[in-house]
Motif scaffolding. Sequence first.
Motif, PDB file in Angstrom:
ATOM      1  N   VAL A 239     -37.994  -7.177  45.187  1.00  0.00           N
ATOM      2  CA  VAL A 239     -37.621  -8.409  44.486  1.00  0.00           C
ATOM      3  C   VAL A 239     -36.907  -8.001  43.197  1.00  0.00           C
ATOM      4  CG1 VAL A 239     -38.429 -10.559  43.453  1.00  0.00           C
ATOM      5  CG2 VAL A 239     -39.693  -9.562  45.372  1.00  0.00           C
TER       6      VAL A 239
ATOM      7  N   LEU B 133     -46.031 -10.138  41.137  1.00  0.00           N
ATOM      8  CA  LEU B 133     -45.385  -9.781  42.409  1.00  0.00           C
ATOM      9  C   LEU B 133     -45.998  -8.506  42.971  1.00  0.00           C
ATOM     10  CD1 LEU B 133     -41.627 -10.428  41.470  1.00  0.00           C
ATOM     11  CD2 LEU B 133     -43.120 -11.892  42.832  1.00  0.00           C
TER      12      LEU B 133
ATOM     13  N   HIS C 206     -48.908  -7.476  42.421  1.00  0.00           N
ATOM     14  CA  HIS C 206     -50.292  -7.816  42.768  1.00  0.00           C
ATOM     15  C   HIS C 206     -50.412  -8.224  44.238  1.00  0.00           C
ATOM     16  CE1 HIS C 206     -54.236  -9.758  42.395  1.00  0.00           C
ATOM     17  NE2 HIS C 206     -54.344  -9.241  41.182  1.00  0.00           N
ATOM     18  N   VAL C 207     -49.391  -8.904  44.765  1.00  0.00           N
ATOM     19  CA  VAL C 207     -49.444  -9.311  46.179  1.00  0.00           C
ATOM     20  C   VAL C 207     -48.745  -8.315  47.092  1.00  0.00           C
ATOM     21  CG1 VAL C 207     -49.643 -11.764  45.586  1.00  0.00           C
ATOM     22  CG2 VAL C 207     -47.390 -10.808  46.080  1.00  0.00           C
ATOM     23  N   GLY C 208     -48.348  -7.149  46.540  1.00  0.00           N
ATOM     24  CA  GLY C 208     -47.819  -6.086  47.393  1.00  0.00           C
ATOM     25  C   GLY C 208     -46.306  -5.986  47.436  1.00  0.00           C
ATOM     26  N   LEU C 209     -45.609  -6.741  46.590  1.00  0.00           N
ATOM     27  CA  LEU C 209     -44.150  -6.634  46.534  1.00  0.00           C
ATOM     28  C   LEU C 209     -43.756  -5.550  45.538  1.00  0.00           C
ATOM     29  CD1 LEU C 209     -43.482 -10.486  46.557  1.00  0.00           C
ATOM     30  CD2 LEU C 209     -43.099  -8.901  48.462  1.00  0.00           C
TER      31      LEU C 209
END
Lengths: 295, 243
Positions: A20, A59, A61-64
């Motif tokens: 991202v 971001l 934190h959720v694996g991105l």
Amino acid sequence: MRQRVAEELGRMLDHDDRLVVMLAAISTALFEAARARHPQRVVNVGIREQSLIGVAAGLAHVGLRPVVHTFAPFLLERPFEQLKMDLCHQGLGAVLVSIGASYDFPEYGTSHFCPEDVALLDALPGVEVHVPGHPDEAVGLLPGLAAATGVGYLRLSEASNATAVTMSAGRLRVLRQGSQGSVIAVGPMLDPVLKAVSDLDVTVMYAITVRPLDEATILESLAEPAVAVVEPYLAGTSAGLVSHALAHLPHRVLGVGVGRRDLHRYGGRLEHDLAHGLDPASLRSTISRFLRPSR
Amino acid sequence: MTSKFDHAAQVPAPGAVRPAAYEDLDGLLDLLSGDEKHSSASTSTVDLLWVLYDRVLRVRPENLDDPDRDRFVLSKGHGPAAYYAVLAAKGFISPSVLPEFSAFASPLGHHPDRLLIPGVEISSGSLGHGLAIAVGIAVGLRIQGRREPRVVCLLGDGELEEGSNHEALWLATLLELSALTVIVVDNRSSDLGWPTGVGAPFAAAGWMVERVDGHNRGELERALRRRSETTPNLVIAATGTAL
């Protein structure tokens, strides 16, 4: 360098759905095409640099894998506590890509200068620091940064060496072997250093990855325990690490780079190089005096 | 990266801890000592945290790594005694770690650490960091196409003074993050106060705002279940003199 990196990041977004790109109102035009293809994964938070880093942490934190880009002072200095708390302390990673370097846009003045960047990141645990000296080198660093999980810093500059150097990841490259001492040139300082030492009998090493610093190569190539490290940011930033590499020997280390004084000057980049003694003639004189100190 | 949960020995095995009831929280709080400095911060949140973990959040000790779990982001990390008591009551941590609260090797400090405590989503302490991280989590879940999880972030009325919150709350509006709920515990701890109300900055940014009695568990549950389709929502939990 910035344009090449932006184009390559756009291509990488096509193939890696974990990536991202995070922007804060800077370089948005360069990512317009990528944003059209990936509207969710090119996020402009506007002029909100604390949120820029905080959102990047979310971001991760959720694996991105966030790639965060703006001018160096607004990327590192304004949200420094976010770097410390939201990324490092949480154990969350991001790729930080700066522009502006120490004084790439001198007409903007001190607010847009960031010679402090690498020294600041040295105060945080485990940050990788890359200082490419050529657009090809910058682009070549991107896959490794995207694949890593920690905090990585990519310092882009308007300054560039004439040709790219082929590097192995994380290592210094010995370009010349000499007998009177060693000079480590970091990123865009390579061309000025090569000019400066053309007739001096010194080892020249080139570095684009400076954290962690490849201490082994400094030792392996050492002919004389006198090492000057020429960096395009605050003078002396890496001197302590070079000294650490030589801790078992009596040795001399010289840190050459940007001075701490606020010059209150605009003008052009080369004028600032001259003011800080980073032009080839000044470097030649500084390095010569270091190699043959008067007693 | 630090390995998560160095204190894994203190993580109870699934089913090893009998889920406790609301009435057990006082006993668990009694096990925590040395929280005098933050005691008002802690007691202002005990009902709210119980409602969240008992009635609202879809997160259990068994699904801590489920990408579709709800995320609770405790931004206001000071006064964590009630948080620890609720985590122990719900089986995330063993009650046996409560008495060593804030000791050198304890997983429980005066600000929670996500690398030490199962179920804790962020490490906090410095105020004004949680909301932007929660915004990022909500953006990330949307990128991943996960529509189920909600992201609930708890702030304090004093913490709201930090400018970073005002960047982030507008960003939540502009990015249309309807998965995000912020709770502001209003216990009048802001030195300068909020003359137009702690909800005013959120209302100005187009959030759905509701104010409830922070000790009324039924009202808290109803407010926390009420969502907007298009905007983030704010629940102000008033406690103490703010009631």
